[in-house]
Write an enzyme that holds these catalytic residues in place. Structure first.
Site, PDB file in Angstrom:
ATOM      1  N   LYS A 143      47.416  21.807  47.084  1.00 46.43           N
ATOM      2  CA  LYS A 143      45.752  22.649  46.878  1.00 46.43           C
ATOM      3  C   LYS A 143      46.049  24.134  46.171  1.00 46.43           C
ATOM      4  O   LYS A 143      46.978  24.976  46.865  1.00 46.43           O
ATOM      5  CB  LYS A 143      44.548  23.002  48.006  1.00 46.43           C
ATOM      6  CG  LYS A 143      45.218  23.813  49.358  1.00 46.43           C
ATOM      7  CD  LYS A 143      44.854  23.251  49.957  1.00 46.43           C
ATOM      8  CE  LYS A 143      45.497  24.366  51.510  1.00 46.43           C
ATOM      9  NZ  LYS A 143      44.673  23.675  52.590  1.00 46.43           N
ATOM     10  N   TYR A 166      49.366  57.315  38.282  1.00 50.68           N
ATOM     11  CA  TYR A 166      47.468  57.791  38.487  1.00 50.68           C
ATOM     12  C   TYR A 166      48.219  58.553  40.183  1.00 50.68           C
ATOM     13  O   TYR A 166      48.252  57.928  41.005  1.00 50.68           O
ATOM     14  CB  TYR A 166      46.801  56.819  38.574  1.00 50.68           C
ATOM     15  CG  TYR A 166      46.351  55.253  37.492  1.00 50.68           C
ATOM     16  CD1 TYR A 166      45.920  56.370  36.562  1.00 50.68           C
ATOM     17  CD2 TYR A 166      47.292  54.988  37.424  1.00 50.68           C
ATOM     18  CE1 TYR A 166      45.315  55.578  35.532  1.00 50.68           C
ATOM     19  CE2 TYR A 166      46.675  53.695  36.107  1.00 50.68           C
ATOM     20  CZ  TYR A 166      46.397  54.475  35.124  1.00 50.68           C
ATOM     21  OH  TYR A 166      45.844  54.109  34.180  1.00 50.68           O
TER      22      TYR A 166
END
Ligand SMILES: *Cc1c(COP(=O)(O)O)cnc(C)c1O
Length: 341
Positions: free
Chosen positions: A33, A246
């Site tokens: 899954k 950043y």
């Protein structure tokens, strides 16, 4: 381009350990899954087939269609539509679900033996069995999912006992050839003896991890997936004191090389916390570290290699983020190429 390697040897190593816990290879269903826990649905389906496994478990019908040719049995846990294929087995998660299926479709009944999530409740079992019978449906399986297979204590055994009693109800209702199953990874390895007459559904252990209390003495498994980034640029003229990325949270101090690699948080590699970056606490398998914040599509690492292995085991990241290996792995973008090695 960044890529993910999938180790065939490690996958087979883990499956061999599972193989020792069951009577026959036919009793193993691999859980694929959610893009095979981020490993790549078709990639893992191919490998499982190569290992000799004929059974798989997925969440959606669309996933089952992709891997249909590899398996003789595919259990669909939360079907979003129904297609008549003789190797598809659809989960009944509630009484309402029973009304959705025509007679010629394979169905499996999921009971809730204490997880309190999906599945019909034990009190509804008798009603559900009668309804299935009166509608003439093709019941092929009966299963549950244990709540505390990975925790110390007797709760697992209570749930298992409870499930065994319900199995008797199913048998007494004269359904034949029913595939009974209950164990996930932790359940498989908690069982002292070989698991008899039952299919097992192995997810996380096949990918190389087993969670749970260390007192449970689970075996050492081998992680299957590795994440690699490719160099897309190199910082020139490094000078101590320069700040990177950043917010400039990292400062150059003695690094000989710093390069930019093409993995960022859009690839499913989460932004590491600032203190982890500042203190260089996250290390790659080659002992390199990240400098500056992780960007959407890139990160800086103190290396000049063309390709850098970013992680080989999800465990360290799971610890950093206070989560499980499942979550780290399943978030990896399906756009990244998977390569079997
Ligand atoms: C996800 C899942 C599994 C696999 O669990 P693991 O802990 O990864 O082995 C088994 N059964 C069901 C019903 C599941 O949803």
């Amino acid at each position: 381009m960044s890529y993910i390697t999938i180790s065939r040897d490690n996958y087979f190593y883990n499956l061999n350990l599972v193989r020792e816990k069951v009577e026959s290879i036919d009793n193993i269903a691999v859980v694929l899954k959610d893009n095979a826990y981020g490993h790549g649905l078709e990639t893992i389906a191919q490998l499982a087939k190569e290992f000799g496994i004929d059974r798989a478990v997925v969440r959606r019908t669309a996933e089952a269609k992709i891997i249909s040719k590899y398996f003789k049995y595919i259990l669909i846990l939360a079907p979003e539509f129904i297609e008549n294929q003789n190797n598809f087995y659809y989960t009944i998660n509630s009484l309402d679900d029973i009304y959705k299926y025509p007679k010629n479709i394979n169905i499996e009944l999921k009971v809730d033996s204490g997880m309190h999530r999906l599945g019909i409740s034990p009190m509804q079992l008798y009603f559900a069995l009668n309804l299935i019978k009166s509608r003439g449906l093709r019941l092929r399986g009966f299963f549950t999912h244990f709540r505390e297979a990975d925790e110390l204590g007797s709760s697992l055994f209570v749930q298992r006992e409870h499930f065994n009693l319900m199995i008797k109800d199913v048998v007494n209702s004269c359904f034949n050839d029913i595939n009974f199953h209950s164990n996930n990874s932790a359940g498989i390895f908690r069982s002292g003896k070989k698991i008899k007459n039952e299919m097992v559904r192995v997810g996380i252990a096949s990918y190389g991890y087993i969670l749970g209390n260390s007192a449970l003495k689970f075996p050492e498994l081998k992680p299957v997936l590795s994440l690699w980034g490719e160099k897309v640029g190199e910082l020139k003229y490094l000078k101590d004191g320069f700040r990177i990325g950043y917010g400039g949270i990292s400062t150059v101090s003695g690094e000989k090389y710093i390069s930019i690699y093409d993995i960022g948080y859009s690839d499913g590699f989460r932004r590491l916390p600032e203190n982890i970056i500042k203190n260089k606490l996250f290390r790659t398998p080659d002992n390199n570290y990240v400098l500056g914040k992780i960007s959407m599509d890139s990160m800086a690492i103190n290396s000049n290699r063309d390709e850098v292995e970013i992680f080989r085991s999800a465990s360290e990241l799971a610890k950093i983020f206070g989560t499980t290996e499942y979550e780290i792995l399943v978030n990896l973008s399906d756009k990244i190429k998977r390569i079997i090695i």
